[in-house]
Structures are given as C-alpha cells and as structure tokens.
Design a protein around this motif. Structure first.
Motif, PDB file in Angstrom:
ATOM      1  N   TRP A 122       0.151   6.104  -3.698  1.00  0.00           N
ATOM      2  CA  TRP A 122      -0.377   5.859  -2.361  1.00  0.00           C
ATOM      3  C   TRP A 122      -1.486   6.880  -2.097  1.00  0.00           C
ATOM      4  CZ3 TRP A 122       0.570   1.875   0.871  1.00  0.00           C
ATOM      5  CH2 TRP A 122       1.708   1.095   0.642  1.00  0.00           C
ATOM      6  N   TYR A 123      -2.611   6.349  -1.585  1.00  0.00           N
ATOM      7  CA  TYR A 123      -3.741   7.177  -1.213  1.00  0.00           C
ATOM      8  C   TYR A 123      -4.062   6.919   0.262  1.00  0.00           C
ATOM      9  CZ  TYR A 123      -5.064   8.590  -5.956  1.00  0.00           C
ATOM     10  OH  TYR A 123      -5.088   9.155  -7.211  1.00  0.00           O
ATOM     11  N   GLN A 124      -4.556   7.959   0.919  1.00  0.00           N
ATOM     12  CA  GLN A 124      -5.051   7.838   2.287  1.00  0.00           C
ATOM     13  C   GLN A 124      -6.580   7.928   2.235  1.00  0.00           C
ATOM     14  OE1 GLN A 124      -5.041  11.339   4.957  1.00  0.00           O
ATOM     15  NE2 GLN A 124      -3.810  10.135   6.385  1.00  0.00           N
ATOM     16  N   GLN A 125      -7.235   7.056   2.992  1.00  0.00           N
ATOM     17  CA  GLN A 125      -8.699   7.088   3.011  1.00  0.00           C
ATOM     18  C   GLN A 125      -9.204   6.961   4.439  1.00  0.00           C
ATOM     19  OE1 GLN A 125     -10.782   3.944   0.852  1.00  0.00           O
ATOM     20  NE2 GLN A 125     -12.458   5.347   0.357  1.00  0.00           N
ATOM     21  N   HIS A 126      -9.787   8.042   4.964  1.00  0.00           N
ATOM     22  CA  HIS A 126     -10.452   7.970   6.251  1.00  0.00           C
ATOM     23  C   HIS A 126     -11.816   7.334   6.052  1.00  0.00           C
ATOM     24  CE1 HIS A 126      -7.453  11.087   7.434  1.00  0.00           C
ATOM     25  NE2 HIS A 126      -7.503  10.418   8.572  1.00  0.00           N
ATOM     26  N   ALA A 127     -12.303   6.696   7.101  1.00  0.00           N
ATOM     27  CA  ALA A 127     -13.574   5.971   7.030  1.00  0.00           C
ATOM     28  C   ALA A 127     -14.679   6.885   6.520  1.00  0.00           C
ATOM     29  CB  ALA A 127     -13.929   5.408   8.399  1.00  0.00           C
ATOM     30  N   GLY A 128     -15.377   6.441   5.496  1.00  0.00           N
ATOM     31  CA  GLY A 128     -16.496   7.196   4.960  1.00  0.00           C
ATOM     32  C   GLY A 128     -16.118   8.383   4.100  1.00  0.00           C
ATOM     33  N   GLU A 129     -14.835   8.498   3.774  1.00  0.00           N
ATOM     34  CA  GLU A 129     -14.393   9.642   2.972  1.00  0.00           C
ATOM     35  C   GLU A 129     -13.720   9.179   1.685  1.00  0.00           C
ATOM     36  OE1 GLU A 129     -13.560  12.412   6.916  1.00  0.00           O
ATOM     37  OE2 GLU A 129     -12.100  12.385   5.276  1.00  0.00           O
ATOM     38  N   ALA A 130     -13.434  10.151   0.813  1.00  0.00           N
ATOM     39  CA  ALA A 130     -12.784   9.851  -0.458  1.00  0.00           C
ATOM     40  C   ALA A 130     -11.307   9.539  -0.249  1.00  0.00           C
ATOM     41  CB  ALA A 130     -12.909  11.050  -1.400  1.00  0.00           C
ATOM     42  N   PRO A 131     -10.733   8.689  -1.084  1.00  0.00           N
ATOM     43  CA  PRO A 131      -9.278   8.539  -1.070  1.00  0.00           C
ATOM     44  C   PRO A 131      -8.624   9.859  -1.454  1.00  0.00           C
ATOM     45  CG  PRO A 131     -10.321   6.781  -2.347  1.00  0.00           C
ATOM     46  CD  PRO A 131     -11.373   7.802  -2.074  1.00  0.00           C
ATOM     47  N   THR A 132      -7.564  10.236  -0.746  1.00  0.00           N
ATOM     48  CA  THR A 132      -6.829  11.449  -1.087  1.00  0.00           C
ATOM     49  C   THR A 132      -5.392  11.088  -1.430  1.00  0.00           C
ATOM     50  OG1 THR A 132      -6.377  11.861   1.246  1.00  0.00           O
ATOM     51  CG2 THR A 132      -8.243  13.004   0.287  1.00  0.00           C
ATOM     52  N   PHE A 133      -4.868  11.734  -2.448  1.00  0.00           N
ATOM     53  CA  PHE A 133      -3.553  11.440  -2.985  1.00  0.00           C
ATOM     54  C   PHE A 133      -2.458  11.777  -1.980  1.00  0.00           C
ATOM     55  CE2 PHE A 133      -0.240  11.060  -6.052  1.00  0.00           C
ATOM     56  CZ  PHE A 133       0.613  12.140  -5.880  1.00  0.00           C
ATOM     57  N   LEU A 134      -1.506  10.835  -1.815  1.00  0.00           N
ATOM     58  CA  LEU A 134      -0.354  11.078  -0.953  1.00  0.00           C
ATOM     59  C   LEU A 134       0.934  11.181  -1.766  1.00  0.00           C
ATOM     60  CD1 LEU A 134      -0.917   8.644   2.060  1.00  0.00           C
ATOM     61  CD2 LEU A 134      -1.222  11.127   2.020  1.00  0.00           C
ATOM     62  N   SER A 135       1.158  10.182  -2.653  1.00  0.00           N
ATOM     63  CA  SER A 135       2.453  10.162  -3.331  1.00  0.00           C
ATOM     64  C   SER A 135       2.383   9.389  -4.631  1.00  0.00           C
ATOM     65  CB  SER A 135       3.520   9.537  -2.434  1.00  0.00           C
ATOM     66  OG  SER A 135       3.266   8.156  -2.268  1.00  0.00           O
ATOM     67  N   TYR A 136       3.376   9.648  -5.474  1.00  0.00           N
ATOM     68  CA  TYR A 136       3.488   8.989  -6.766  1.00  0.00           C
ATOM     69  C   TYR A 136       4.955   8.666  -7.011  1.00  0.00           C
ATOM     70  CZ  TYR A 136       3.775   8.823 -11.921  1.00  0.00           C
ATOM     71  OH  TYR A 136       4.016   8.472 -13.231  1.00  0.00           O
ATOM     72  N   ASN A 137       5.244   7.405  -7.350  1.00  0.00           N
ATOM     73  CA  ASN A 137       6.612   6.977  -7.698  1.00  0.00           C
ATOM     74  C   ASN A 137       6.566   6.294  -9.061  1.00  0.00           C
ATOM     75  OD1 ASN A 137       6.387   6.859  -4.602  1.00  0.00           O
ATOM     76  ND2 ASN A 137       8.604   6.715  -4.885  1.00  0.00           N
ATOM     77  N   VAL A 138       7.458   6.716  -9.935  1.00  0.00           N
ATOM     78  CA  VAL A 138       7.585   6.010 -11.212  1.00  0.00           C
ATOM     79  C   VAL A 138       9.033   5.539 -11.423  1.00  0.00           C
ATOM     80  CG1 VAL A 138       8.002   8.088 -12.588  1.00  0.00           C
ATOM     81  CG2 VAL A 138       6.947   6.066 -13.654  1.00  0.00           C
ATOM     82  N   LEU A 139       9.987   6.200 -10.748  1.00  0.00           N
ATOM     83  CA  LEU A 139      11.391   5.783 -10.793  1.00  0.00           C
ATOM     84  C   LEU A 139      11.785   5.204  -9.443  1.00  0.00           C
ATOM     85  CD1 LEU A 139      12.906   8.878 -12.642  1.00  0.00           C
ATOM     86  CD2 LEU A 139      12.233   6.662 -13.626  1.00  0.00           C
TER      87      LEU A 139
END
Lengths: 111, 114
Positions: A34-51
C-alpha cells in the motif's frame, strides 16, 4: 490477465475509521503493498504484506488474505492530512520490481 | 542524496519533439525503475535497471522510448517524436536491491505534449 480493483473514491470524517479494500487477480504473488500519494507528489510506502493476517503500524493497518485475493488498508483516527490517494500494488514474482498497481482510491477526509 | 531526485519536475513540449527525463536514485541503490502514471491511474511499469544494464524493458510502450544508466547511478529516459498520448507523470524509483520489500519513488517529471 493481471487485475487489481479498488474503489475510486471514499469520503470519511475526521476522527473516524475507514477501510479501503483491494482485490487482485495476478499470475503470481510475491507480496502486496500500500502506498499513499498526495496530489502532485510521489507515492510513499505505507505497508507490505506477504503472509495472511494483519500488520499494524500506528494508525494504519493492512490485512491480507491470499486465498481470497483480498487486502484492506485500515486508517484509524483520521486526520485532514490523510486526504490522499491510496494505491494498492502487487508484486507478481520474486524480484519485486515489476509492481502492478491499482488505479488508487481517492480518500477525502471532512472536518 | 536523501531521496530520489528527478528533473525536470515539469516539461511542456510540442508534438514531435525529443525529450529527456533524468533520475538520480538514492545513493547506493543498485536497482532503478521507471514507471508512468496517467491522470487518475496507478503507475505502470516501464523499465528496470540492475546496475548499468536494463534487466527488463518489457513495459516500454514502443521504440520511441529508450532509457540508459551508463554508470549504474543516474538514469535518463528518452522519448523521441513525442505524441500527445505520452503526456503523463514519469516516476523514477530505486531500491537497495531488486529483492527488497519496497521501492522508493521520486516526485516525478510531469510531461505535457501539446
């Protein structure tokens, strides 16, 4: 084919809890992001699930069910600054470079 | 640098012109990626470099698009004979290695072809 589905828009109130769902159909699975992206900005990492299961990180939690091809991002104690697009992405194979992104969910937090 | 740096941040060009977009990854990151994001869409994979070589360029839409990373650090995405459909945000990302848990995006280069 490869497909990731998320709702286009959601609206919630400051202080509330919101759950953003993501379903996926991919040729393989090596993790969901999951990434968060504010308008006009880069996506920033929120979370990672593999299990399977819930990963909690402060106000944000992410859940994964691999058998159902389903994930959700849970945001608690919403703040105005949480207004952004939330992108669900799947890595279909090891060597996590070739992410497949959903179109993103635009979340509006209202006072 | 502290983060992935991309230049220019905005570029307006005329249809048919040539464009170069530059990416400076996080220092020490060996893996570098280019993605393209159209309005209202999620990012789409274009090309991946491990070191100096393009390990996977299967996402490049056609032969007008080309990318290089001659010294294994800075990368340049080159677009020839631009078309209006090329208008998008071009995002560069890097990671310490291709098996890492996440990639780190730059703020993108907004390309508008008029």
């Amino acid at each position: 084919g490869q497909n990731i589905d998320q709702p286009t828009e959601m609206t919630a109130t400051e202080g509330a809890i919101v759950q953003i769902n993501c379903t996926y159909q991919t040729s393989g699975f090596n993790g969901l992001f999951w990434y968060q992206q504010h308008a006009g900005e880069a996506p920033t990492f929120l979370s990672y699930n593999v299990l399977d299961g819930l990963e909690e990180k402060g106000r944000f939690s992410s859940f994964l069910s691999r058998s159902k091809g389903y994930s959700y991002l849970l945001l608690k104690e919403l703040q105005m600054k949480d207004s952004a697009s939330y992108l669900c992405a799947v890595s279909p194979s090891s060597g996590t470079y070739k992410y497949i992104f959903g179109t993103g969910t635009r979340l509006k937090v209202l006072a | 640098g502290a983060g992935v740096s991309q230049t220019p941040s905005n570029k307006v060009t005329e249809k048919g012109k040539y464009v170069e977009l530059r990416c400076d990854p996080i220092s020490g990151h060996t893996a570098l990626y280019w993605y393209r994001q159209s309005l209202g869409q999620g990012p789409e994979f274009l090309i991946y470099f491990q070191g100096t070589g393009a390990a996977d360029d299967s996402g490049l839409p056609n032969d007008r698009f080309f990318a290089v990373r001659p010294e294994g650090s800075v990368s340049t995405l080159k677009i020839q004979r631009t078309e209006r459909g090329d208008s998008a945000v071009y995002l560069c990302a890097s990671s310490p290695n291709p098996s890492g848990n996440t990639i780190y995006f730059g703020e993108g280069s907004w390309l508008t072809v008029v």
